[in-house]
Motif scaffolding. Structure first.
Motif, PDB file in Angstrom:
ATOM      1  N   PRO A   1       3.731  -4.446  -9.637  1.00 15.30           N
ATOM      2  CA  PRO A   1       2.581  -4.885 -10.441  1.00 15.30           C
ATOM      3  C   PRO A   1       1.330  -5.021  -9.573  1.00 15.30           C
ATOM      4  CG  PRO A   1       4.102  -6.710 -10.066  1.00 15.30           C
ATOM      5  CD  PRO A   1       4.740  -5.484  -9.473  1.00 15.30           C
ATOM      6  N   THR A   2       0.200  -4.600 -10.126  1.00 16.02           N
ATOM      7  CA  THR A   2      -1.083  -4.707  -9.439  1.00 16.02           C
ATOM      8  C   THR A   2      -2.048  -5.488 -10.308  1.00 16.02           C
ATOM      9  OG1 THR A   2      -1.875  -2.604 -10.327  1.00 16.02           O
ATOM     10  CG2 THR A   2      -0.776  -2.537  -8.176  1.00 16.02           C
ATOM     11  N   ALA A   3      -3.115  -5.947  -9.692  1.00 15.46           N
ATOM     12  CA  ALA A   3      -4.137  -6.699 -10.421  1.00 15.46           C
ATOM     13  C   ALA A   3      -5.507  -6.318  -9.882  1.00 15.46           C
ATOM     14  CB  ALA A   3      -3.914  -8.195 -10.252  1.00 15.46           C
ATOM     15  N   GLY A   4      -6.489  -6.379 -10.760  1.00 14.46           N
ATOM     16  CA  GLY A   4      -7.874  -6.181 -10.346  1.00 14.46           C
ATOM     17  C   GLY A   4      -8.156  -4.807  -9.807  1.00 14.46           C
ATOM     18  N   GLY A   5      -9.291  -4.737  -9.149  1.00 10.66           N
ATOM     19  CA  GLY A   5      -9.678  -3.500  -8.514  1.00 10.66           C
ATOM     20  C   GLY A   5     -11.087  -3.137  -8.885  1.00 10.66           C
ATOM     21  N   PRO A   6     -11.679  -2.195  -8.230  1.00 10.96           N
ATOM     22  CA  PRO A   6     -11.242  -1.751  -6.913  1.00 10.96           C
ATOM     23  C   PRO A   6     -11.692  -2.723  -5.841  1.00 10.96           C
ATOM     24  CG  PRO A   6     -13.123  -0.429  -7.598  1.00 10.96           C
ATOM     25  CD  PRO A   6     -12.840  -1.420  -8.705  1.00 10.96           C
ATOM     26  N   PRO A   7     -11.076  -2.878  -4.725  1.00 10.28           N
ATOM     27  CA  PRO A   7      -9.739  -2.361  -4.443  1.00 10.28           C
ATOM     28  C   PRO A   7      -8.689  -3.213  -5.155  1.00 10.28           C
ATOM     29  CG  PRO A   7     -10.507  -3.655  -2.589  1.00 10.28           C
ATOM     30  CD  PRO A   7     -11.634  -3.617  -3.594  1.00 10.28           C
ATOM     31  N   PRO A   8      -7.589  -2.615  -5.498  1.00  8.17           N
ATOM     32  CA  PRO A   8      -6.553  -3.353  -6.227  1.00  8.17           C
ATOM     33  C   PRO A   8      -5.809  -4.324  -5.315  1.00  8.17           C
ATOM     34  CG  PRO A   8      -5.798  -1.158  -5.741  1.00  8.17           C
ATOM     35  CD  PRO A   8      -7.222  -1.224  -5.280  1.00  8.17           C
ATOM     36  N   ALA A   9      -5.094  -5.224  -5.947  1.00  7.70           N
ATOM     37  CA  ALA A   9      -4.283  -6.196  -5.222  1.00  7.70           C
ATOM     38  C   ALA A   9      -2.847  -6.089  -5.724  1.00  7.70           C
ATOM     39  CB  ALA A   9      -4.812  -7.601  -5.449  1.00  7.70           C
ATOM     40  N   LEU A  10      -1.894  -6.388  -4.854  1.00  8.95           N
ATOM     41  CA  LEU A  10      -0.483  -6.418  -5.227  1.00  8.95           C
ATOM     42  C   LEU A  10      -0.139  -7.829  -5.665  1.00  8.95           C
ATOM     43  CD1 LEU A  10       1.005  -4.388  -2.240  1.00  8.95           C
ATOM     44  CD2 LEU A  10       0.354  -3.547  -4.505  1.00  8.95           C
ATOM     45  N   VAL A  11       0.525  -7.945  -6.795  1.00  7.55           N
ATOM     46  CA  VAL A  11       0.909  -9.246  -7.335  1.00  7.55           C
ATOM     47  C   VAL A  11       2.212  -9.685  -6.674  1.00  7.55           C
ATOM     48  CG1 VAL A  11       1.545 -10.495  -9.429  1.00  7.55           C
ATOM     49  CG2 VAL A  11      -0.219  -8.733  -9.520  1.00  7.55           C
ATOM     50  N   THR A  12       2.197 -10.885  -6.090  1.00  7.08           N
ATOM     51  CA  THR A  12       3.404 -11.423  -5.473  1.00  7.08           C
ATOM     52  C   THR A  12       4.120 -12.333  -6.462  1.00  7.08           C
ATOM     53  OG1 THR A  12       2.121 -13.223  -4.494  1.00  7.08           O
ATOM     54  CG2 THR A  12       2.502 -11.290  -3.123  1.00  7.08           C
ATOM     55  N   GLY A  13       5.377 -12.613  -6.167  1.00 13.36           N
ATOM     56  CA  GLY A  13       6.157 -13.513  -6.996  1.00 13.36           C
ATOM     57  C   GLY A  13       6.997 -12.832  -8.048  1.00 13.36           C
ATOM     58  N   MET A  14       6.828 -11.523  -8.224  1.00 15.76           N
ATOM     59  CA  MET A  14       7.612 -10.811  -9.230  1.00 15.76           C
ATOM     60  C   MET A  14       8.678  -9.936  -8.570  1.00 15.76           C
ATOM     61  SD  MET A  14       4.510  -9.902 -11.807  1.00 15.76           S
ATOM     62  CE  MET A  14       5.496  -9.348 -13.169  1.00 15.76           C
ATOM     63  N   ARG A  15       8.265  -8.959  -7.812  1.00 15.37           N
ATOM     64  CA  ARG A  15       9.202  -8.079  -7.111  1.00 15.37           C
ATOM     65  C   ARG A  15       9.430  -8.541  -5.677  1.00 15.37           C
ATOM     66  NH1 ARG A  15       9.594  -2.730  -8.731  1.00 15.37           N
ATOM     67  NH2 ARG A  15      11.366  -2.762  -7.349  1.00 15.37           N
ATOM     68  N   PHE A  16       8.467  -9.259  -5.117  1.00 14.77           N
ATOM     69  CA  PHE A  16       8.536  -9.720  -3.731  1.00 14.77           C
ATOM     70  C   PHE A  16       7.528 -10.837  -3.526  1.00 14.77           C
ATOM     71  CE2 PHE A  16       5.671  -6.126  -4.100  1.00 14.77           C
ATOM     72  CZ  PHE A  16       4.482  -6.657  -3.611  1.00 14.77           C
ATOM     73  N   ASP A  17       7.712 -11.602  -2.466  1.00 22.41           N
ATOM     74  CA  ASP A  17       6.713 -12.530  -1.945  1.00 22.41           C
ATOM     75  C   ASP A  17       6.268 -11.955  -0.610  1.00 22.41           C
ATOM     76  OD1 ASP A  17       7.095 -14.162  -4.122  1.00 22.41           O
ATOM     77  OD2 ASP A  17       8.062 -15.787  -3.021  1.00 22.41           O
ATOM     78  N   ALA A  18       5.335 -12.607   0.053  1.00 21.56           N
ATOM     79  CA  ALA A  18       4.875 -12.131   1.363  1.00 21.56           C
ATOM     80  C   ALA A  18       4.700 -13.313   2.305  1.00 21.56           C
ATOM     81  CB  ALA A  18       3.556 -11.374   1.221  1.00 21.56           C
ATOM     82  N   LEU A  19       5.186 -13.152   3.531  1.00 13.72           N
ATOM     83  CA  LEU A  19       4.914 -14.120   4.589  1.00 13.72           C
ATOM     84  C   LEU A  19       3.618 -13.694   5.256  1.00 13.72           C
ATOM     85  CD1 LEU A  19       8.431 -14.603   6.213  1.00 13.72           C
ATOM     86  CD2 LEU A  19       7.264 -16.109   4.600  1.00 13.72           C
ATOM     87  N   ASP A  20       2.710 -14.627   5.443  1.00 14.75           N
ATOM     88  CA  ASP A  20       1.388 -14.358   6.000  1.00 14.75           C
ATOM     89  C   ASP A  20       1.273 -15.097   7.325  1.00 14.75           C
ATOM     90  OD1 ASP A  20      -1.612 -13.558   5.379  1.00 14.75           O
ATOM     91  OD2 ASP A  20      -1.626 -15.630   6.084  1.00 14.75           O
ATOM     92  N   ALA A  21       1.031 -14.360   8.411  1.00 15.74           N
ATOM     93  CA  ALA A  21       0.964 -14.950   9.749  1.00 15.74           C
ATOM     94  C   ALA A  21      -0.103 -14.239  10.568  1.00 15.74           C
ATOM     95  CB  ALA A  21       2.318 -14.820  10.441  1.00 15.74           C
ATOM     96  N   PRO A  22      -0.541 -14.837  11.687  1.00 16.36           N
ATOM     97  CA  PRO A  22      -1.489 -14.149  12.562  1.00 16.36           C
ATOM     98  C   PRO A  22      -0.889 -12.841  13.078  1.00 16.36           C
ATOM     99  CG  PRO A  22      -1.249 -16.450  13.211  1.00 16.36           C
ATOM    100  CD  PRO A  22      -0.206 -16.171  12.176  1.00 16.36           C
ATOM    101  N   ALA A  23      -1.738 -11.839  13.234  1.00 16.83           N
ATOM    102  CA  ALA A  23      -1.255 -10.529  13.680  1.00 16.83           C
ATOM    103  C   ALA A  23      -0.534 -10.621  15.018  1.00 16.83           C
ATOM    104  CB  ALA A  23      -2.421  -9.540  13.768  1.00 16.83           C
ATOM    105  N   GLU A  24      -1.036 -11.415  15.945  1.00 13.98           N
ATOM    106  CA  GLU A  24      -0.393 -11.536  17.251  1.00 13.98           C
ATOM    107  C   GLU A  24       1.041 -12.047  17.115  1.00 13.98           C
ATOM    108  OE1 GLU A  24      -0.962 -13.811  21.561  1.00 13.98           O
ATOM    109  OE2 GLU A  24      -2.508 -14.045  20.031  1.00 13.98           O
ATOM    110  N   ALA A  25       1.242 -13.042  16.258  1.00 14.31           N
ATOM    111  CA  ALA A  25       2.585 -13.570  16.030  1.00 14.31           C
ATOM    112  C   ALA A  25       3.454 -12.529  15.323  1.00 14.31           C
ATOM    113  CB  ALA A  25       2.512 -14.848  15.207  1.00 14.31           C
ATOM    114  N   GLY A  26       2.880 -11.828  14.358  1.00  8.67           N
ATOM    115  CA  GLY A  26       3.636 -10.803  13.642  1.00  8.67           C
ATOM    116  C   GLY A  26       4.108  -9.689  14.554  1.00  8.67           C
TER     117      GLY A  26
END
Length: 194
Positions: free
Chosen positions: A11-36
């Motif tokens: 599922p996507t929302a909005g746009g442009p640019p579009p966004a991916l909707v979390t909580g349905m097919r997946f969630d996302a962990l968000d961290a600093p790039a260096e840690a990732g």
């Protein structure tokens, strides 16, 4: 962005640019790039971690839906509770900026150098739920092709986030974070089997 809706069925929302909707097919962990990047380098088969996106100075790791609700309790169980970590989860009702198709030429996004990109793109034809880490006790991926468990992923990512924060506060101090040093400090994580 028909690739997300039609090939991946995300599922996507909005746009442009579009966004991916979390909580349905997946969630996302968000961290600093260096840690990732530090966390990604720890696993011998990082392709079993699921899709990973880079958005500016942040890394977004796709994980099983429901992880956002489980993250605070999981961090507490791993004895990271009460420690300020630059780690959060995007879950139900939230979105993340959609990276461009991994095969598109980067110059197509040249108008926006801050546009998110896939570090490890999703693979069409693979059900997202079977390729993202979920809450289960698991060791690093073995030869069976089972993704790394969410517990192992969060433990590694929390450690990497903590290292980044400590280095930012005290750049001249050498830091060691072995299991033994955490035991001495009284912050040893619980066994993943208990």
């Amino acid at each position: 962005m028909g690739w997300y809706e039609h090939e991946l069925e995300w599922p996507t929302a909005g746009g442009p640019p579009p966004a991916l909707v979390t909580g349905m097919r997946f969630d996302a962990l968000d961290a600093p790039a260096e840690a990732g990047f530090a966390m990604l380098s720890r696993f011998s088969r990082p392709d079993l971690l699921g899709p990973v996106a880079l958005d500016g100075h942040r890394v977004r790791l796709l994980v099983a839906a429901g992880t956002a609700e489980e993250l605070p309790g999981l961090l507490e169980w791993l004895q990271w509770g009460g420690i300020e970590l630059d780690l959060r989860a995007l879950g139900a009702g939230q979105t993340l900026r959609a990276p461009a198709h991994p095969e598109w030429d980067r110059r197509e996004a040249a108008y926006d150098r801050s546009a998110p990109v896939w570090l490890r793109p999703p693979r069409p034809g693979f059900d997202v739920e079977s390729t993202v880490p979920a809450l289960r006790v698991a060791r690093e991926a073995d030869e069976t092709g089972v993704p790394v468990g969410l517990t192992v992923l969060v433990a590694a990512l929390a450690t990497a986030c903590h290292r980044v924060a400590l280095r930012a506060r005290c750049p001249d101090q050498p830091w060691a974070f072995s299991y033994a040093s955490r035991m001495v400090a009284g912050t040893r994580p619980r066994s993943l089997t208990s």
